[in-house]
Scaffold this motif. Structure first.
Motif, mmCIF file in Angstrom:
data_model
loop_
_atom_site.group_PDB
_atom_site.id
_atom_site.type_symbol
_atom_site.label_atom_id
_atom_site.label_comp_id
_atom_site.label_asym_id
_atom_site.label_seq_id
_atom_site.Cartn_x
_atom_site.Cartn_y
_atom_site.Cartn_z
ATOM 1 N N VAL A 120 0.845 -1.205 0.000
ATOM 2 C CA VAL A 120 0.000 0.000 0.000
ATOM 3 C C VAL A 120 0.879 1.253 0.000
ATOM 4 C CG1 VAL A 120 -1.615 1.344 1.398
ATOM 5 C CG2 VAL A 120 -1.986 -1.103 1.071
ATOM 6 N N ASN A 121 1.865 1.283 0.893
ATOM 7 C CA ASN A 121 2.695 2.493 1.024
ATOM 8 C C ASN A 121 3.471 2.820 -0.242
ATOM 9 O OD1 ASN A 121 1.805 2.753 3.600
ATOM 10 N ND2 ASN A 121 3.580 1.735 4.544
ATOM 11 N N ASN A 122 3.757 1.792 -1.036
ATOM 12 C CA ASN A 122 4.516 2.035 -2.266
ATOM 13 C C ASN A 122 3.626 1.992 -3.510
ATOM 14 O OD1 ASN A 122 7.545 2.161 -1.485
ATOM 15 N ND2 ASN A 122 6.715 0.463 -0.267
ATOM 16 N N ASN A 123 2.333 1.939 -3.254
ATOM 17 C CA ASN A 123 1.364 2.012 -4.342
ATOM 18 C C ASN A 123 1.645 0.967 -5.435
ATOM 19 O OD1 ASN A 123 -0.859 3.036 -5.587
ATOM 20 N ND2 ASN A 123 0.271 4.640 -6.700
ATOM 21 N N LEU A 124 1.838 -0.273 -4.989
ATOM 22 C CA LEU A 124 2.198 -1.341 -5.930
ATOM 23 C C LEU A 124 0.948 -2.113 -6.356
ATOM 24 C CD1 LEU A 124 5.373 -2.602 -4.018
ATOM 25 C CD2 LEU A 124 5.299 -1.161 -6.069
ATOM 26 N N PRO A 125 0.935 -2.633 -7.588
ATOM 27 C CA PRO A 125 -0.246 -3.382 -8.049
ATOM 28 C C PRO A 125 -0.347 -4.734 -7.355
ATOM 29 C CG PRO A 125 1.496 -3.481 -9.692
ATOM 30 C CD PRO A 125 2.001 -2.576 -8.607
ATOM 31 N N ARG A 126 -1.549 -5.135 -6.989
ATOM 32 C CA ARG A 126 -1.737 -6.439 -6.360
ATOM 33 C C ARG A 126 -2.137 -7.468 -7.409
ATOM 34 N NH1 ARG A 126 -2.182 -7.650 -0.400
ATOM 35 N NH2 ARG A 126 -0.580 -8.931 -1.326
ATOM 36 N N HIS A 127 -1.766 -8.706 -7.153
ATOM 37 C CA HIS A 127 -2.216 -9.797 -8.022
ATOM 38 C C HIS A 127 -3.747 -9.803 -7.997
ATOM 39 C CE1 HIS A 127 -2.846 -13.721 -9.739
ATOM 40 N NE2 HIS A 127 -1.538 -13.952 -9.839
ATOM 41 N N PRO A 128 -4.402 -9.855 -9.174
ATOM 42 C CA PRO A 128 -5.860 -9.742 -9.196
ATOM 43 C C PRO A 128 -6.601 -10.834 -8.422
ATOM 44 C CG PRO A 128 -4.973 -10.293 -11.372
ATOM 45 C CD PRO A 128 -3.806 -9.942 -10.508
ATOM 46 N N LEU A 129 -5.972 -11.984 -8.200
ATOM 47 C CA LEU A 129 -6.684 -13.058 -7.496
ATOM 48 C C LEU A 129 -6.687 -12.881 -5.977
ATOM 49 C CD1 LEU A 129 -5.630 -16.236 -9.534
ATOM 50 C CD2 LEU A 129 -7.764 -14.946 -9.654
ATOM 51 N N VAL A 130 -5.862 -11.982 -5.457
ATOM 52 C CA VAL A 130 -5.831 -11.781 -3.997
ATOM 53 C C VAL A 130 -7.208 -11.363 -3.507
ATOM 54 C CG1 VAL A 130 -4.882 -10.354 -2.137
ATOM 55 C CG2 VAL A 130 -3.366 -11.261 -3.916
ATOM 56 N N SER A 131 -7.841 -10.454 -4.229
ATOM 57 C CA SER A 131 -9.155 -9.966 -3.791
ATOM 58 C C SER A 131 -10.238 -11.019 -3.982
ATOM 59 C CB SER A 131 -9.516 -8.696 -4.572
ATOM 60 O OG SER A 131 -9.578 -9.002 -5.949
ATOM 61 N N GLN A 132 -9.888 -12.137 -4.632
ATOM 62 C CA GLN A 132 -10.878 -13.204 -4.825
ATOM 63 C C GLN A 132 -10.636 -14.373 -3.871
ATOM 64 O OE1 GLN A 132 -11.508 -14.218 -9.017
ATOM 65 N NE2 GLN A 132 -10.724 -12.216 -9.590
ATOM 66 N N GLY A 133 -9.850 -14.126 -2.814
ATOM 67 C CA GLY A 133 -9.690 -15.159 -1.779
ATOM 68 C C GLY A 133 -8.465 -16.032 -1.926
ATOM 69 N N TYR A 134 -7.467 -15.546 -2.672
ATOM 70 C CA TYR A 134 -6.245 -16.344 -2.856
ATOM 71 C C TYR A 134 -5.050 -15.629 -2.207
ATOM 72 C CZ TYR A 134 -8.734 -18.896 -6.537
ATOM 73 O OH TYR A 134 -9.631 -19.656 -7.240
ATOM 74 N N PRO A 135 -4.741 -15.914 -0.945
ATOM 75 C CA PRO A 135 -3.568 -15.281 -0.339
ATOM 76 C C PRO A 135 -2.257 -15.932 -0.786
ATOM 77 C CG PRO A 135 -4.665 -16.667 1.264
ATOM 78 C CD PRO A 135 -5.487 -16.731 0.012
ATOM 79 N N SER A 136 -2.335 -17.098 -1.395
ATOM 80 C CA SER A 136 -1.152 -17.785 -1.924
ATOM 81 C C SER A 136 -1.546 -18.365 -3.280
ATOM 82 C CB SER A 136 -0.716 -18.892 -0.958
ATOM 83 O OG SER A 136 0.361 -19.620 -1.498
ATOM 84 N N ILE A 137 -0.741 -18.077 -4.300
ATOM 85 C CA ILE A 137 -1.172 -18.429 -5.657
ATOM 86 C C ILE A 137 -0.112 -19.284 -6.352
ATOM 87 C CG2 ILE A 137 -1.874 -17.497 -7.895
ATOM 88 C CD1 ILE A 137 -2.502 -14.844 -6.217
ATOM 89 N N GLY A 138 -0.502 -20.477 -6.737
ATOM 90 C CA GLY A 138 0.402 -21.345 -7.485
ATOM 91 C C GLY A 138 -0.228 -21.684 -8.821
#
Ligand code: SF4
Length: 388
Positions: free
Chosen positions: A187-205
């Protein structure tokens, strides 16, 4: 008399490094590691997953020419591939290397792309561990994004550790970070998040082996859910590669077990099980490369839209389904072609009601595999809080 110089062993060097950097911040560990002659030639290995952007951002600040190895298993979510490109471009990383198993190795060991079903350890070896070990051969150390909080199996990792797979040192600059540290940094560095994080994926393989995580679960609980496997073989637990067999599949329900696929007739997979095709109306067929903006068709009128999947690695059909649902299409959506059981959650999330497979695939991937997938991934209607 000659002076005897004792060269410290690798474990002794690692202990000394951990001692030296014990009170350092992550960015300092990273910066010094890239210049420390004891660590030699250093590469970073990144999955461009849920938290990766924090460490990638630090690398870009310290030296954006650092080699970054990205293992493309050819089983990743399409969102991950797009995110990898976006992050590399935004951070100005100049040396991202895409690592893949050779076509010959895939053709020999996993021609149908279903090894993850029958032997996930062998699949990880084929698609991750072997190609990565090959790519790491020119390096003495590698940087990982592993953190203690991620799983019980990582609770003891330190800044530096031995790589049991080869004569290298693993560097974990974020070992002591918490989930909140990562979130704050992004957040502090205004970085893009992986789009699946907001869909319930805190770890993505890989797509076939990753499912959403419920509140209160271990962040990595969605990886190889239903199996005892916790690591892919790139990382080891307590210095040992884990070799654990998949859990026994649950027994099929009686009515579905009674369904017999018939050669030449499609099998329809729904949340309720396998069934014969009962649809007798007109089907609107879309190819995987259909451009909805340009196609001159009134989609809303169609009772059943069937979208083709020419290959299980071609995820364009999922995007078409999502776009149709977002545009308000309420009819029946069917995926057909090369869709495998572990893609059932993604098909349901994308808005498909059912999948059409052939009798041969139905025999090789029986209903219990599809059922297990459907149980860990709610349908798009459930996710939207609507009645399925
Ligand atoms: S995570 Fe799953 S699909 Fe990916 S390499 Fe491992 S077993 Fe294969």
């Amino acid at each position: 008399m000659a002076q005897v110089v004792t060269i410290p062993t690798r474990p002794a060097r690692i202990a000394a490094l951990n001692d030296r950097y014990r009170h350092h911040a992550a960015i300092r560990v990273l910066r010094d590691a890239l210049r420390d002659p004891e660590l030699g030639r250093v590469a970073m290995v990144s999955s461009f997953g849920a938290d990766s952007v924090a460490l990638l951002h630090m690398i870009a600040l310290v030296d954006r020419d650092t080699p970054v190895l990205f293992v493309d298993t050819q089983m990743l979510f399409p969102e991950t591939l797009a995110y990898q490109q976006e992050v590399a471009a935004k951070l100005g990383l100049t040396d991202v290397r895409i690592i893949r198993a050779t076509p010959a190795a895939i053709a020999a060991a996993d021609p149908d792309g279903d090894l993850n079903q029958t032997n996930p350890d062998a699949c990880c070896d084929l698609r991750k561990t072997v190609p990565l070990n090959k790519a790491l051969q020119g390096f003495d150390s590698w940087i990982t994004g592993r953190k203690r909080f991620q799983a019980a199996s990582r609770a003891d990792i330190d800044f530096f550790e031995e790589d049991p797979a080869g004569p290298r040192i693993k560097i974990n600059p974020l070992a002591h970070w918490t989930a909140q540290d990562v979130a704050d940094y992004i957040v502090n560095n205004n970085l893009p998040r992986h789009p699946l994080v907001s869909q319930g994926y805190p770890s993505i393989g890989c797509a076939p082996c990753t499912s959403p995580v419920q509140e209160g679960e271990d962040p990595r609980a969605g990886r190889w859910r239903g199996q005892q496997k916790t690591e892919c073989g790139i990382h080891f637990v307590n210095g040992k590669l884990q070799r654990i067999q998949p859990a026994e599949a649950e027994p099929a329900e009686a009515e579905t077990a009674a369904f017999e696929p018939v050669d030449g007739q499609p099998v329809i997979v729904r949340d309720s099980g396998f069934a014969a095709d009962d649809f007798t109306g007109e089907i609107l067929d879309l190819e995987s490369d259909t451009n909805l903006d340009e196609a001159n068709v009134n989609f809303r009128e169609a009772e059943l839209i069937r979208i083709a999947f020419p290959s299980f690695t071609d995820g364009r059909g999922f995007t078409i389904a999502r776009r149709l649902r977002m545009a308000g299409y309420k009819g029946r959506l069917r995926a057909h072609g090369h869709v495998i059981a572990d893609q059932f959650p993604m098909a349901r999330r994308s808005g498909f009601d059912e999948v059409e497979i052939d009798a041969d695939l139905a025999r090789r991937q029986p209903w219990e595999l599809w059922k297990r997938s459907s149980e860990v991934a709610p349908s798009y209607l459930t996710r939207l809080g609507r009645q399925a």
